[in-house]
Design a protein around this motif. Structure first.
Motif, short mmCIF file in Angstrom:
data_model
loop_
_atom_site.label_atom_id
_atom_site.label_comp_id
_atom_site.label_asym_id
_atom_site.label_seq_id
_atom_site.Cartn_x
_atom_site.Cartn_y
_atom_site.Cartn_z
N ASN A 51 38.67 20.19 18.72
CA ASN A 51 40.01 20.79 18.59
C ASN A 51 40.70 20.84 19.96
O ASN A 51 41.83 21.30 20.06
CB ASN A 51 39.91 22.20 18.00
CG ASN A 51 39.45 22.17 16.55
OD1 ASN A 51 39.77 21.23 15.82
ND2 ASN A 51 38.70 23.17 16.14
N GLU A 52 40.00 20.40 20.96
CA GLU A 52 40.52 20.41 22.34
C GLU A 52 41.73 19.50 22.44
O GLU A 52 41.77 18.42 21.84
CB GLU A 52 39.42 19.95 23.31
CG GLU A 52 39.80 20.00 24.76
CD GLU A 52 40.10 21.40 25.24
OE1 GLU A 52 41.26 21.67 25.59
OE2 GLU A 52 39.17 22.22 25.26
N THR A 53 42.73 19.92 23.20
CA THR A 53 43.93 19.08 23.40
C THR A 53 44.08 18.65 24.86
O THR A 53 44.83 17.71 25.13
CB THR A 53 45.20 19.84 22.97
OG1 THR A 53 45.30 21.06 23.71
CG2 THR A 53 45.18 20.13 21.48
N ASP A 54 43.38 19.31 25.76
CA ASP A 54 43.47 18.96 27.18
C ASP A 54 42.68 17.67 27.41
O ASP A 54 41.48 17.59 27.15
CB ASP A 54 42.89 20.09 28.03
CG ASP A 54 42.96 19.78 29.51
OD1 ASP A 54 42.01 19.17 30.03
OD2 ASP A 54 43.98 20.11 30.14
N LEU A 55 43.37 16.63 27.90
CA LEU A 55 42.75 15.31 28.04
C LEU A 55 41.58 15.29 29.01
O LEU A 55 40.59 14.59 28.78
CB LEU A 55 43.80 14.28 28.46
CG LEU A 55 44.89 14.01 27.42
CD1 LEU A 55 45.98 13.12 28.00
CD2 LEU A 55 44.30 13.40 26.17
N LEU A 56 41.67 16.05 30.10
CA LEU A 56 40.53 16.08 31.04
C LEU A 56 39.30 16.72 30.40
O LEU A 56 38.18 16.26 30.62
CB LEU A 56 40.92 16.83 32.31
CG LEU A 56 41.76 16.06 33.31
CD1 LEU A 56 42.16 16.95 34.48
CD2 LEU A 56 41.03 14.83 33.82
N ARG A 57 39.52 17.74 29.60
CA ARG A 57 38.39 18.38 28.92
C ARG A 57 37.79 17.45 27.87
O ARG A 57 36.58 17.40 27.69
CB ARG A 57 38.81 19.71 28.32
CG ARG A 57 39.05 20.76 29.38
CD ARG A 57 39.30 22.10 28.78
NE ARG A 57 39.47 23.09 29.84
CZ ARG A 57 40.26 24.11 29.77
NH1 ARG A 57 40.95 24.35 28.66
NH2 ARG A 57 40.38 24.95 30.78
#
Length: 161
Positions: free
Chosen positions: A68-74
């Motif tokens: 569900n992550e949206t941060d590309l680095l994460r």
């Protein structure tokens, strides 16, 4: 290219004092050797390379990572943890296989009287452009090597390795 210029102008309007001459300000910083060029994925997209978002999304689908992550680095970090550092780099390289020698934008960038270039790009367009002009840049791809930067030499710091 016009869209990029508009983005740069908007950014500079936010950071410069009211009424400051943008070109004059940047020229002054360049003369003082305090200007650093940041090169993001937008500089290589015109070469047919994927944007950072497209690259990560494609790899994420390929390794069947659900998040569900949206941060590309994460997301990139999750992918790297799932498949390992080397396989992750190989997935990136596989998607960056058709790269032209250089682009006009890269040629313009290396003509600037600036020694430090920081990039988030995985491709080698910037360093290849330097080499095509018979300039051998120092390429830093590990954070441990940052203290070894020589401010008198053309240096490219690759934030993502």
């Amino acid at each position: 290219m016009k869209n990029l210029q508009r983005k740069i102008d908007k950014f500079l309007e936010k950071i410069l004092p009211q009424g400051e001459n943008t070109i004059g300000y940047l020229a002054e910083e360049m003369i003082k050797k305090r200007l650093v060029i940041f090169v993001g994925a937008g500089c290589s997209v015109d070469a047919g390379l994927p944007s950072w978002a497209d690259l990560i999304s494609d790899i994420q689908k390929g390794v069947s990572l659900k998040t569900n992550e949206t941060d590309l680095l994460r997301i990139a970090s999750h992918i790297e943890k799932k498949i390992g550092d080397l396989p992750f780099r190989e997935e990136i390289i596989k998607r960056l296989n058709s790269i032209p020698i250089s682009l006009p934008l890269h040629k313009k960038l290396i003509q600037l009287d600036v020694n430090l270039f920081i990039t988030t790009n995985y491709d080698h367009l910037l360093e290849d452009t330097f080499r095509n002009e018979m300039i051998q840049p120092c390429v830093i791809s590990r954070y441990q090597d940052i203290p070894s930067i020589d401010p008198t030499k053309k240096t490219i710091v690759k934030l993502h390795g």
